[in-house]
Structure formats: structure tokens, C-alpha cells
Motif scaffolding. Structure first.
Motif, PDB file in Angstrom:
ATOM      1  N   UNK A  49      -4.537  -7.237  -9.337  1.00 28.95           N
ATOM      2  CA  UNK A  49      -3.128  -7.629  -9.420  1.00 28.95           C
ATOM      3  C   UNK A  49      -2.461  -7.439  -8.067  1.00 28.95           C
ATOM      4  N   UNK A  76       1.190  -8.235  -5.651  1.00 30.00           N
ATOM      5  CA  UNK A  76       2.627  -8.495  -5.700  1.00 30.00           C
ATOM      6  C   UNK A  76       3.219  -8.451  -4.304  1.00 30.00           C
ATOM      7  N   UNK A 122      10.847  -6.273  -7.194  1.00 28.47           N
ATOM      8  CA  UNK A 122       9.811  -7.293  -7.266  1.00 28.47           C
ATOM      9  C   UNK A 122      10.334  -8.628  -6.761  1.00 28.47           C
ATOM     10  N   UNK A 157       5.635  -2.730 -12.474  1.00 27.81           N
ATOM     11  CA  UNK A 157       6.436  -1.517 -12.524  1.00 27.81           C
ATOM     12  C   UNK A 157       7.878  -1.833 -12.142  1.00 27.81           C
ATOM     13  N   UNK A 181       6.442   1.650 -16.399  1.00 32.17           N
ATOM     14  CA  UNK A 181       5.661   0.463 -16.748  1.00 32.17           C
ATOM     15  C   UNK A 181       5.876   0.122 -18.217  1.00 32.17           C
ATOM     16  N   UNK A 236       2.123   7.115  -3.704  1.00 27.40           N
ATOM     17  CA  UNK A 236       2.079   7.579  -5.073  1.00 27.40           C
ATOM     18  C   UNK A 236       1.766   9.066  -5.085  1.00 27.40           C
ATOM     19  N   UNK A 295       6.899  -7.134  -2.977  1.00 28.72           N
ATOM     20  CA  UNK A 295       8.167  -6.503  -3.291  1.00 28.72           C
ATOM     21  C   UNK A 295       9.058  -6.599  -2.059  1.00 28.72           C
ATOM     22  N   UNK A 344       5.219   3.819   4.078  1.00 29.69           N
ATOM     23  CA  UNK A 344       5.095   3.140   2.797  1.00 29.69           C
ATOM     24  C   UNK A 344       5.348   4.120   1.661  1.00 29.69           C
ATOM     25  N   UNK A 345       5.576   3.578   0.496  1.00 35.58           N
ATOM     26  CA  UNK A 345       5.683   4.424  -0.682  1.00 35.58           C
ATOM     27  C   UNK A 345       4.310   5.030  -0.953  1.00 35.58           C
ATOM     28  N   UNK A 351      11.359  -0.042 -10.796  1.00 37.39           N
ATOM     29  CA  UNK A 351      11.681   1.136 -10.022  1.00 37.39           C
ATOM     30  C   UNK A 351      13.095   1.644 -10.267  1.00 37.39           C
ATOM     31  N   UNK A 405      12.317  -0.452  -4.042  1.00 34.89           N
ATOM     32  CA  UNK A 405      11.664  -1.768  -3.968  1.00 34.89           C
ATOM     33  C   UNK A 405      12.008  -2.598  -5.196  1.00 34.89           C
ATOM     34  N   UNK A 423       0.957   0.553  -2.055  1.00 35.26           N
ATOM     35  CA  UNK A 423       1.922  -0.187  -1.250  1.00 35.26           C
ATOM     36  C   UNK A 423       1.497  -0.238   0.208  1.00 35.26           C
ATOM     37  N   UNK A 424       1.700  -1.394   0.816  1.00 34.17           N
ATOM     38  CA  UNK A 424       1.590  -1.476   2.259  1.00 34.17           C
ATOM     39  C   UNK A 424       2.826  -0.850   2.890  1.00 34.17           C
ATOM     40  N   UNK A 460      -6.986  -0.303 -12.711  1.00 34.09           N
ATOM     41  CA  UNK A 460      -5.999   0.701 -12.378  1.00 34.09           C
ATOM     42  C   UNK A 460      -4.575   0.211 -12.565  1.00 34.09           C
ATOM     43  N   UNK A 461      -3.763   1.042 -13.130  1.00 30.69           N
ATOM     44  CA  UNK A 461      -2.361   0.680 -13.289  1.00 30.69           C
ATOM     45  C   UNK A 461      -1.511   1.181 -12.142  1.00 30.69           C
ATOM     46  N   UNK A 462      -2.019   2.089 -11.347  1.00 33.19           N
ATOM     47  CA  UNK A 462      -1.260   2.579 -10.202  1.00 33.19           C
ATOM     48  C   UNK A 462      -1.213   1.496  -9.140  1.00 33.19           C
ATOM     49  N   UNK A 463      -0.127   1.462  -8.401  1.00 28.10           N
ATOM     50  CA  UNK A 463       0.072   0.466  -7.351  1.00 28.10           C
ATOM     51  C   UNK A 463      -0.038   1.120  -5.982  1.00 28.10           C
ATOM     52  N   UNK A 497       0.974  10.188 -11.619  1.00 26.86           N
ATOM     53  CA  UNK A 497       1.179   9.315 -12.772  1.00 26.86           C
ATOM     54  C   UNK A 497       1.491  10.200 -13.958  1.00 26.86           C
ATOM     55  N   UNK A 507      -2.948  -3.448  -7.079  1.00 26.50           N
ATOM     56  CA  UNK A 507      -3.236  -2.366  -8.016  1.00 26.50           C
ATOM     57  C   UNK A 507      -4.463  -1.599  -7.541  1.00 26.50           C
ATOM     58  N   UNK A 508      -4.574  -0.394  -8.051  1.00 26.56           N
ATOM     59  CA  UNK A 508      -5.624   0.515  -7.583  1.00 26.56           C
ATOM     60  C   UNK A 508      -6.879   0.295  -8.404  1.00 26.56           C
ATOM     61  N   UNK A 524       6.824   8.422  -6.723  1.00 34.88           N
ATOM     62  CA  UNK A 524       6.458   8.087  -5.356  1.00 34.88           C
ATOM     63  C   UNK A 524       7.332   8.890  -4.387  1.00 34.88           C
ATOM     64  N   UNK A 561       0.742  -4.451 -15.575  1.00 34.30           N
ATOM     65  CA  UNK A 561       0.891  -3.296 -14.699  1.00 34.30           C
ATOM     66  C   UNK A 561       2.162  -3.371 -13.868  1.00 34.30           C
ATOM     67  N   UNK A 570       5.712   6.689 -12.974  1.00 34.53           N
ATOM     68  CA  UNK A 570       5.065   7.039 -11.718  1.00 34.53           C
ATOM     69  C   UNK A 570       6.096   7.664 -10.786  1.00 34.53           C
TER      70      UNK A 570
END
Lengths: 111, 116
Positions: free
Chosen positions: A32, A34, A46, B105, B97, B46, A36, B43-44, B107, A44, A101-102, A96-99, B49, A91-92, B36, B103, B34
């Protein structure tokens, strides 16, 4: 190699310009993707999801190349209000549901 | 989109004090939230969780005893920064989420913590 890499910029462009941002990710299992947008000192928000076939939302076009693990965002006819930091997000891992980020690419549009 | 709130939006405290940040989903139930952290021009990252009714899963390098997370209900998760120090000063953002939306999210507006 960082998990998600972006050119930090800043990109300084005049109104009406077309600008493209690139992003690469390291985990080939990610499913996945995205873009943002983050304004200064804000959370952030979306902008758009990125699909394999590429997708467009008004002036914004996102592309995904899984083989190269590369994501892009194209902004046409830039507006002053487009000035922000654009975050590439994946996504991780496969499920994975964790995201992840760059660091973001900063865009400044001037009149 | 779904609404996530955070409280407080900013806090200034003395070194050694503990700070609690609340994250609420206002119009939906969030089984997963989550946390962050974002340092200036970074960057953000994590931190953890948080799953309702169970222990949080912390990312590598994040001290679970320093950053206490409680997700006691489907609409509330809290992050407590214990014995805060100046290096903990940062922008803390939560997200939630909605399982039905994959997935993706949503914020919260973030909490800016400054430790003197």
C-alpha cells in the motif's frame, strides 16, 4: 538504505508550473502506497492513494513502479496553496498495517 | 474523513515531569491507534502501535517504560511521557485506523511538547 527515500527539496516553482516528486522504497513486500501532505506544524493529511495502474485526482497524478520500487507524484498548474511538504508513505511489509513515512519533499509555489 | 482529536495541542513542562497526551476517535471506533514522533525537518517516526485491550507494540529503540501507552477503550488511547527531558521535546501525533478502510490512517492534529 532508508525504508522510504525522497528528495527533500525544496522545490521552488512559480504558479502554474508542473512539478514532479520521486520516492523509492526498500521493502519489496509493501503493498500500500500513499502521498500525504503536511503543512508547517500540522498533522499529515492524505492527498491520495497510489495504485499500480496509476491514478489521477484533478491536478495530481500518482504513479507506482513496483519493479523499480518507485513512486511519483506529479502536480500540474501549481497553486500557491500547494505549498507544503509532500510525504511518500508505504506500509510496513506485505500485511503490515503500520506506515513508514519518507522525510518529505518541500514545495514552495510563488506568484 | 474520520475525525481524530488530540489533547493537549501543546504543552510546556519542566524536566522530570510526566506528560499525558490523549488521542480520541470522535466518530468511529478505532481498534488500532498509532503514536508517532516528529522532530524538526525529520519524518514521522512510528513509536508504537496501540491495540484496544492489549499491550502496545513498541518499535525498536523506543523505551516502553518511558512512553507508556494505554488503549483502554475503542475511542481513546493515551501516551504518557514519563520523566520528560529536553530531548523528548517533539511533535507527537496519533493516528487511528478504521478496519473497513484497510490500512488508511487518520491523523490527530498533534501535540507539541516542549520540555524545559
Amino acid at each position: 538504505r532508508k525504508e522510504v527515500e525522497q528528495d527533500p527539496g525544496p522545490f521552488n516553482v512559480p504558479e502554474g508550473a508542473t512539478v514532479a516528486f520521486n520516492c523509492t522504497y526498500s521493502n519489496s513486500a509493501s503493498q500500500s502506497f500513499f502521498w500525504y501532505r503536511q503543512d508547517c506544524r500540522k498533522e499529515p493529511k492524505l492527498l491520495m492513494s497510489v495504485y499500480s495502474s496509476g491514478n489521477e485526482d484533478g491536478r495530481f497524478t500518482a504513479q507506482l513502479n513496483r519493479a523499480s520500487q518507485y513512486i511519483s507524484l506529479l502536480i500540474r498548474d501549481s497553486k500557491l496553496s500547494d505549498s507544503a511538504t509532500y510525504l511518500c508513505v508505504v506500509n510496513k511489509g506485505q500485511a503490515g498495517t503500520a506506515l513508514i513515512f519518507g522525510k518529505g519533499t518541500t514545495l514552495s509555489v510563488s506568484s | 474523513g474520520a475525525v481524530v482529536s488530540q489533547h493537549p495541542s501543546w504543552v510546556i513542562c519542566k524536566s522530570g515531569t510526566s506528560v499525558k497526551i490523549e488521542c480520541r476517535s470522535l466518530d468511529f471506533q478505532a481498534t488500532t491507534m498509532f503514536w508517532y514522533r516528529q522532530f524538526p525537518k525529520q519524518s514521522l517516526m512510528l513509536m508504537a502501535t496501540s491495540n484496544e485491550g492489549s499491550k502496545a507494540t513498541y518499535e525498536q529503540g523506543v523505551e516502553k517504560d518511558k512512553f507508556l501507552i494505554n488503549h483502554a477503550s475503542l475511542t481513546l488511547s493515551t501516551l504518557t511521557v514519563t520523566s520528560a527531558h529536553p530531548e523528548d521535546s517533539s511533535f507527537y501525533i496519533c493516528s487511528a485506523r478504521i478496519p473497513e478502510q484497510g490500512i488508511l490512517q487518520f491523523f490527530g492534529p498533534g501535540t507539541r511538547l516542549t520540555v524545559l
